[in-house]
Design a protein around this motif. Structure first.
Motif, PDB file in Angstrom:
ATOM      1  N   HIS A  81       0.746  -1.115   0.000  1.00 44.69           N
ATOM      2  CA  HIS A  81      -0.085   0.126  -0.028  1.00 44.69           C
ATOM      3  C   HIS A  81       1.048   1.277  -0.107  1.00 44.69           C
ATOM      4  N   ALA A  82       0.461   2.217  -0.478  1.00 45.64           N
ATOM      5  CA  ALA A  82       1.149   3.426  -0.564  1.00 45.64           C
ATOM      6  C   ALA A  82       1.683   4.050   0.731  1.00 45.64           C
ATOM      7  N   VAL A  83       0.953   3.762   1.828  1.00 45.77           N
ATOM      8  CA  VAL A  83       1.427   4.266   3.076  1.00 45.77           C
ATOM      9  C   VAL A  83       2.563   3.352   3.472  1.00 45.77           C
ATOM     10  N   GLN A  84       2.434   1.866   3.316  1.00 44.98           N
ATOM     11  CA  GLN A  84       3.530   1.132   3.601  1.00 44.98           C
ATOM     12  C   GLN A  84       4.764   1.583   3.060  1.00 44.98           C
ATOM     13  N   GLU A  85       4.738   1.959   1.634  1.00 41.64           N
ATOM     14  CA  GLU A  85       5.772   2.321   0.883  1.00 41.64           C
ATOM     15  C   GLU A  85       6.388   3.504   1.678  1.00 41.64           C
ATOM     16  N   HIS A  90      10.637   6.715   4.295  1.00 42.68           N
ATOM     17  CA  HIS A  90      11.221   7.484   5.480  1.00 42.68           C
ATOM     18  C   HIS A  90      11.672   6.775   6.530  1.00 42.68           C
ATOM     19  N   GLN A  91      11.807   5.448   6.582  1.00 40.23           N
ATOM     20  CA  GLN A  91      12.460   4.881   7.543  1.00 40.23           C
ATOM     21  C   GLN A  91      11.687   5.235   9.080  1.00 40.23           C
ATOM     22  N   VAL A  92      10.432   5.003   8.946  1.00 37.05           N
ATOM     23  CA  VAL A  92       9.542   5.352  10.285  1.00 37.05           C
ATOM     24  C   VAL A  92       9.969   4.573  11.407  1.00 37.05           C
ATOM     25  N   ALA A  93      10.028   3.302  11.210  1.00 35.57           N
ATOM     26  CA  ALA A  93       9.906   2.467  12.265  1.00 35.57           C
ATOM     27  C   ALA A  93      11.587   2.363  12.985  1.00 35.57           C
ATOM     28  N   GLN A  94      11.361   2.221  14.184  1.00 32.48           N
ATOM     29  CA  GLN A  94      12.515   1.870  15.201  1.00 32.48           C
ATOM     30  C   GLN A  94      12.470   0.634  15.555  1.00 32.48           C
ATOM     31  N   CYS A  95      12.031   0.459  16.777  1.00 33.27           N
ATOM     32  CA  CYS A  95      11.370  -0.604  17.473  1.00 33.27           C
ATOM     33  C   CYS A  95      10.249  -1.335  16.762  1.00 33.27           C
ATOM     34  N   GLY A  96       9.470  -0.715  16.055  1.00 32.04           N
ATOM     35  CA  GLY A  96       8.535  -1.183  15.140  1.00 32.04           C
ATOM     36  C   GLY A  96       7.013  -1.671  15.752  1.00 32.04           C
ATOM     37  N   TYR A  97       7.190  -1.767  17.028  1.00 33.86           N
ATOM     38  CA  TYR A  97       5.655  -2.322  17.895  1.00 33.86           C
ATOM     39  C   TYR A  97       4.479  -1.503  17.593  1.00 33.86           C
ATOM     40  N   CYS A  98       4.648  -0.397  17.419  1.00 34.14           N
ATOM     41  CA  CYS A  98       3.207   0.535  17.087  1.00 34.14           C
ATOM     42  C   CYS A  98       3.062   0.661  15.763  1.00 34.14           C
ATOM     43  N   GLN A  99       3.977   0.200  14.920  1.00 33.06           N
ATOM     44  CA  GLN A  99       3.814   0.723  13.500  1.00 33.06           C
ATOM     45  C   GLN A  99       2.703   0.210  12.724  1.00 33.06           C
ATOM     46  N   SER A 100       2.123  -1.142  13.125  1.00 34.30           N
ATOM     47  CA  SER A 100       0.911  -1.646  12.375  1.00 34.30           C
ATOM     48  C   SER A 100      -0.213  -0.766  12.526  1.00 34.30           C
ATOM     49  N   CYS A 132       9.218   5.407  20.495  1.00 38.10           N
ATOM     50  CA  CYS A 132      10.782   5.774  20.025  1.00 38.10           C
ATOM     51  C   CYS A 132      10.699   7.078  19.589  1.00 38.10           C
ATOM     52  N   GLY A 133       9.435   7.962  19.423  1.00 31.80           N
ATOM     53  CA  GLY A 133       9.468   9.237  19.139  1.00 31.80           C
ATOM     54  C   GLY A 133       9.351   9.583  17.600  1.00 31.80           C
ATOM     55  N   THR A 134       8.981   8.709  16.568  1.00 32.25           N
ATOM     56  CA  THR A 134       9.116   9.012  15.279  1.00 32.25           C
ATOM     57  C   THR A 134       8.433  10.058  14.701  1.00 32.25           C
ATOM     58  N   TYR A 135       7.590  10.647  15.735  1.00 33.00           N
ATOM     59  CA  TYR A 135       6.604  11.645  14.821  1.00 33.00           C
ATOM     60  C   TYR A 135       6.925  12.334  13.815  1.00 33.00           C
ATOM     61  N   PRO A 136       7.967  12.901  13.744  1.00 33.00           N
ATOM     62  CA  PRO A 136       8.292  13.867  12.500  1.00 33.00           C
ATOM     63  C   PRO A 136       8.364  13.265  11.158  1.00 33.00           C
ATOM     64  N   ARG A 137       8.885  11.767  11.342  1.00 33.47           N
ATOM     65  CA  ARG A 137       8.959  10.810  10.322  1.00 33.47           C
ATOM     66  C   ARG A 137       7.637  10.142   9.696  1.00 33.47           C
TER      67      ARG A 137
END
Length: 152
Positions: A81-85, A90-100, A132-137
């Protein structure tokens, strides 16, 4: 009961008070939605029900009113999906737990508002916490996804 998840109708037998989150994870083996807080405050368990954002820890499986879409139903490794791309770009995920949950929430936002402002993105995504605070990304990824979706 019958539950349609990611386009597939499945029969499950669950207690009346079982949250959708546990029906997805424990009964159907769908692990994208995560347990974060159990009270609908963190967004890790976010899913779409008939396109509407929902906290799966707060909805009883027997009360689901339509088709459930999890991150697994948004795209595939070969056709994201475009959001996943945008999340990858933007290398949003760090730990990734919240990303889904973040990706599902961003998908719901863009379905409702295809060209959100920074403030609208921040408001819409404020219910999804990222330790992880990736809000700007996250904000930049949502804007990239919005642009990509407008081009298709």
């Amino acid at each position: 009961m019958e539950l349609t998840v990611n386009g597939v109708s499945r029969e499950i037998d669950v207690e009346e008070d079982m949250p959708l989150l546990w029906a997805l994870r424990d009964e159907l083996g769908i692990k994208g939605p995560k347990y974060g807080c159990g009270v609908g405050q963190c967004g890790a368990c976010s899913v779409l029900i008939d396109g509407e954002l929902a906290r799966s820890c707060q909805v009883a499986a027997v009360d689901v009113w339509g088709e459930v879409t999890t991150i697994e139903g948004l795209g595939t490794p070969d056709s994201r999906h475009a959001v996943q791309e945008a999340w990858i770009a933007h290398q949003v995920a760090q730990c990734g737990y919240c990303q889904s949950g973040q990706i599902v929430a961003a998908t719901a936002l863009l379905a409702e508002n295809p060209a959100p402002t920074d403030e609208e993105i921040d408001d819409a995504m404020s219910g999804n916490l990222c330790r992880c605070g990736t809000y700007p990304r996250i904000r930049e990824a949502v804007k990239t996804a919005a642009k990509s979706l407008q081009e298709t």
